[in-house]
Scaffold this motif. Sequence first.
Motif, PDB file in Angstrom:
ATOM      1  N   ALA A 114     -62.174  72.076  72.741  1.00  5.66           N
ATOM      2  CA  ALA A 114     -62.515  73.499  72.671  1.00  5.66           C
ATOM      3  C   ALA A 114     -61.586  74.311  73.583  1.00  5.66           C
ATOM      4  CB  ALA A 114     -63.976  73.721  73.063  1.00  5.66           C
ATOM      5  N   LYS A 115     -61.315  73.798  74.778  1.00  6.32           N
ATOM      6  CA  LYS A 115     -60.396  74.503  75.682  1.00  6.32           C
ATOM      7  C   LYS A 115     -58.986  74.516  75.104  1.00  6.32           C
ATOM      8  CE  LYS A 115     -63.056  73.377  79.783  1.00  6.32           C
ATOM      9  NZ  LYS A 115     -63.325  74.606  80.463  1.00  6.32           N
ATOM     10  N   ARG A 116     -58.571  73.432  74.484  1.00  7.44           N
ATOM     11  CA  ARG A 116     -57.243  73.369  73.846  1.00  7.44           C
ATOM     12  C   ARG A 116     -57.154  74.391  72.720  1.00  7.44           C
ATOM     13  NH1 ARG A 116     -52.875  73.860  72.381  1.00  7.44           N
ATOM     14  NH2 ARG A 116     -51.370  72.332  71.693  1.00  7.44           N
ATOM     15  N   ASN A 117     -58.192  74.504  71.924  1.00  8.20           N
ATOM     16  CA  ASN A 117     -58.202  75.475  70.827  1.00  8.20           C
ATOM     17  C   ASN A 117     -58.183  76.904  71.358  1.00  8.20           C
ATOM     18  OD1 ASN A 117     -58.177  73.420  68.952  1.00  8.20           O
ATOM     19  ND2 ASN A 117     -60.389  73.450  68.639  1.00  8.20           N
ATOM     20  N   ALA A 134     -46.406  74.823  78.003  1.00  4.41           N
ATOM     21  CA  ALA A 134     -47.519  74.036  77.455  1.00  4.41           C
ATOM     22  C   ALA A 134     -47.024  73.176  76.291  1.00  4.41           C
ATOM     23  CB  ALA A 134     -48.632  74.967  76.990  1.00  4.41           C
ATOM     24  N   PHE A 135     -47.645  72.030  76.116  1.00  4.20           N
ATOM     25  CA  PHE A 135     -47.201  71.133  75.051  1.00  4.20           C
ATOM     26  C   PHE A 135     -48.339  70.240  74.566  1.00  4.20           C
ATOM     27  CE2 PHE A 135     -46.645  68.846  78.996  1.00  4.20           C
ATOM     28  CZ  PHE A 135     -47.089  67.555  78.701  1.00  4.20           C
ATOM     29  N   SER A 136     -48.130  69.633  73.429  1.00  2.42           N
ATOM     30  CA  SER A 136     -48.984  68.568  72.900  1.00  2.42           C
ATOM     31  C   SER A 136     -48.066  67.430  72.504  1.00  2.42           C
ATOM     32  CB  SER A 136     -49.756  69.035  71.666  1.00  2.42           C
ATOM     33  OG  SER A 136     -50.693  70.011  72.004  1.00  2.42           O
ATOM     34  N   VAL A 137     -48.524  66.229  72.723  1.00  7.06           N
ATOM     35  CA  VAL A 137     -47.749  65.048  72.356  1.00  7.06           C
ATOM     36  C   VAL A 137     -48.679  64.085  71.645  1.00  7.06           C
ATOM     37  CG1 VAL A 137     -46.453  63.069  73.230  1.00  7.06           C
ATOM     38  CG2 VAL A 137     -46.218  65.286  74.351  1.00  7.06           C
ATOM     39  N   GLN A 138     -48.207  63.536  70.577  1.00  5.28           N
ATOM     40  CA  GLN A 138     -48.947  62.494  69.855  1.00  5.28           C
ATOM     41  C   GLN A 138     -47.960  61.405  69.522  1.00  5.28           C
ATOM     42  OE1 GLN A 138     -48.751  61.328  66.517  1.00  5.28           O
ATOM     43  NE2 GLN A 138     -50.545  60.041  66.751  1.00  5.28           N
TER      44      GLN A 138
END
Length: 190
Positions: A114-117, A134-138
Amino acid sequence: MTERLPMREITDPRMLRAMAHPVRLRLINELGLHGPATATELAERVGESAANCSWHLRQLAKFGFIEEAEGGVGRNRPWRWVPMGNRWGGPDDPPEMMQAGSELNATLLAQELAKRNRWDEQRQTDDSPWRHAAFSVQNVSWLTADELAALEDELVAVLTKYNHRITDPGGRPEGSRPVRMVAWAHPEPS
């Protein structure tokens, strides 16, 4: 400085269930990020009644997640987070502990998502350096169990590199903000 917080091994499912409530997790988060506060102050921050916050704070204190801070009495007593990490979910835990751990994990991850969204929603209006930092990694990799265990140690070292700034506000550089980091790793379910 890369000082890690002391780690508490949770082996009592009641402790996990005490922490698993969404309001309690928000209260712990507020006290950890912003320091001591009264139930009334916390109620304003988390959108709950002061009475509800007071009850949840007492439940958290019963299990040692928070404690009374100095400088208050009665309804005006402040609470503070006990700076300690928590570990649970050993591979040989009894079923009740595994269930409680799963419930807490689900609640924690729901709040983090929820915080990420919310960040995604506000990203374009935030300061440019934060928007770009800021970033996202998968990722998916082929690993052995030993390699996965070693990777956990490496990730924990990276994620806890700045933990001293949680308990030492004077060590926070100008312009720093709380940054949420979440990592998990598991074999591909069959």
